[in-house]
Scaffold this motif. Sequence first.
Motif, PDB file in Angstrom:
ATOM      1  N   MET A   1       7.602  -1.509   8.405  1.00 29.45           N
ATOM      2  CA  MET A   1       8.839  -0.876   8.817  1.00 29.45           C
ATOM      3  C   MET A   1       9.845  -1.962   9.189  1.00 29.45           C
ATOM      4  O   MET A   1       9.529  -2.891   9.911  1.00 29.45           O
ATOM      5  N   ARG A   2      11.073  -1.820   8.706  1.00 32.06           N
ATOM      6  CA  ARG A   2      12.137  -2.752   9.047  1.00 32.06           C
ATOM      7  C   ARG A   2      13.027  -2.070  10.069  1.00 32.06           C
ATOM      8  O   ARG A   2      13.579  -1.022   9.818  1.00 32.06           O
ATOM      9  N   SER A   3      13.149  -2.657  11.239  1.00 34.49           N
ATOM     10  CA  SER A   3      13.952  -2.045  12.294  1.00 34.49           C
ATOM     11  C   SER A   3      15.315  -2.708  12.358  1.00 34.49           C
ATOM     12  O   SER A   3      15.430  -3.918  12.229  1.00 34.49           O
ATOM     13  N   THR A   4      16.351  -1.893  12.562  1.00 38.43           N
ATOM     14  CA  THR A   4      17.693  -2.444  12.703  1.00 38.43           C
ATOM     15  C   THR A   4      18.062  -2.542  14.174  1.00 38.43           C
ATOM     16  O   THR A   4      19.199  -2.764  14.520  1.00 38.43           O
ATOM     17  N   SER A   5      17.096  -2.376  15.045  1.00 38.90           N
ATOM     18  CA  SER A   5      17.330  -2.410  16.477  1.00 38.90           C
ATOM     19  C   SER A   5      16.178  -3.158  17.124  1.00 38.90           C
ATOM     20  O   SER A   5      15.096  -3.231  16.591  1.00 38.90           O
ATOM     21  N   SER A   8      11.979  -0.168  20.550  1.00 33.02           N
ATOM     22  CA  SER A   8      10.912   0.579  19.903  1.00 33.02           C
ATOM     23  C   SER A   8      11.280   2.045  19.952  1.00 33.02           C
ATOM     24  O   SER A   8      12.001   2.474  20.843  1.00 33.02           O
ATOM     25  N   GLU A  86      18.680   3.339  12.532  1.00 35.16           N
ATOM     26  CA  GLU A  86      17.739   2.777  13.499  1.00 35.16           C
ATOM     27  C   GLU A  86      16.612   2.019  12.794  1.00 35.16           C
ATOM     28  O   GLU A  86      16.214   0.953  13.230  1.00 35.16           O
ATOM     29  N   SER A  87      16.094   2.594  11.702  1.00 35.77           N
ATOM     30  CA  SER A  87      15.003   1.936  10.980  1.00 35.77           C
ATOM     31  C   SER A  87      14.886   2.517   9.574  1.00 35.77           C
ATOM     32  O   SER A  87      15.453   3.573   9.284  1.00 35.77           O
ATOM     33  N   GLU A  88      14.158   1.819   8.736  1.00 35.51           N
ATOM     34  CA  GLU A  88      13.848   2.289   7.380  1.00 35.51           C
ATOM     35  C   GLU A  88      12.350   2.169   7.186  1.00 35.51           C
ATOM     36  O   GLU A  88      11.766   1.135   7.504  1.00 35.51           O
ATOM     37  N   GLU A  89      11.740   3.242   6.687  1.00 32.99           N
ATOM     38  CA  GLU A  89      10.296   3.243   6.451  1.00 32.99           C
ATOM     39  C   GLU A  89      10.032   3.595   5.007  1.00 32.99           C
ATOM     40  O   GLU A  89      10.550   4.599   4.513  1.00 32.99           O
ATOM     41  N   ARG A  97      15.164   6.826   5.979  1.00 38.17           N
ATOM     42  CA  ARG A  97      16.075   6.197   6.926  1.00 38.17           C
ATOM     43  C   ARG A  97      16.113   7.044   8.199  1.00 38.17           C
ATOM     44  O   ARG A  97      16.347   8.236   8.127  1.00 38.17           O
ATOM     45  N   LYS A  98      15.910   6.398   9.337  1.00 32.90           N
ATOM     46  CA  LYS A  98      15.952   7.095  10.614  1.00 32.90           C
ATOM     47  C   LYS A  98      17.226   6.707  11.344  1.00 32.90           C
ATOM     48  O   LYS A  98      17.551   5.530  11.456  1.00 32.90           O
TER      49      LYS A  98
END
Length: 195
Positions: A1-5, A8, A86-89, A97-98
């Motif tokens: 998972m790549r987080s943009t923040s 957690s 917030e993140s991409e899974e 995309r979240k």
Amino acid sequence: MRSTSDRSPNSCCGLGERVVASRSVAGDLRTSTLRALAHPLRLQILSLLTPQAMSAAEIGRALNTTSANASYHLRVLHREGLIRLESEEKGRGGVARKYRYVRMLPMDGDKPATVTDTTMLDVLGKELSRRSSRLAVGPSTIADAELYVSEREWREIVDGVADFVERLHAVARPRGCPGTIPVNMTVALFGMGSS
């Protein structure tokens, strides 16, 4: 998972963190932003994204709509800077995309955002009517007033309500979290011109 923040994701019972937009809201809210907010489903999406980041598929399930429809509304909200990625899974056949709600606040204390277009107030009225159909027994308060107060007292009251709104957003939990109840908060405080 790549987080943009660097945060957690919220657990069901963890305290929510507040995210405040860094962009300044100078003068009038943009018409395009008001239009983005002028849809009841988008207001429901913002409510879902307050305590946690969610994907279009998760929002679709929660609001009983298609993930394609949820995705469309997420794009509109994201384009206006009302939510952030917030993140991409990586998942089956694509990337989920979240997104999370980014609450806009006037950043210049001397020039609060003003709404010259009544669109937002109309949308809030309709959304309040929809939510009131779910009115439950328990603690509540409803008030309406057109009053005259000093500028100093008005500023103190608006600041106090803004603090309360921040507190309520900070303690928000994901939908269905054990020990929580659904609640409504609709706030519209504004100075008025002469009639």
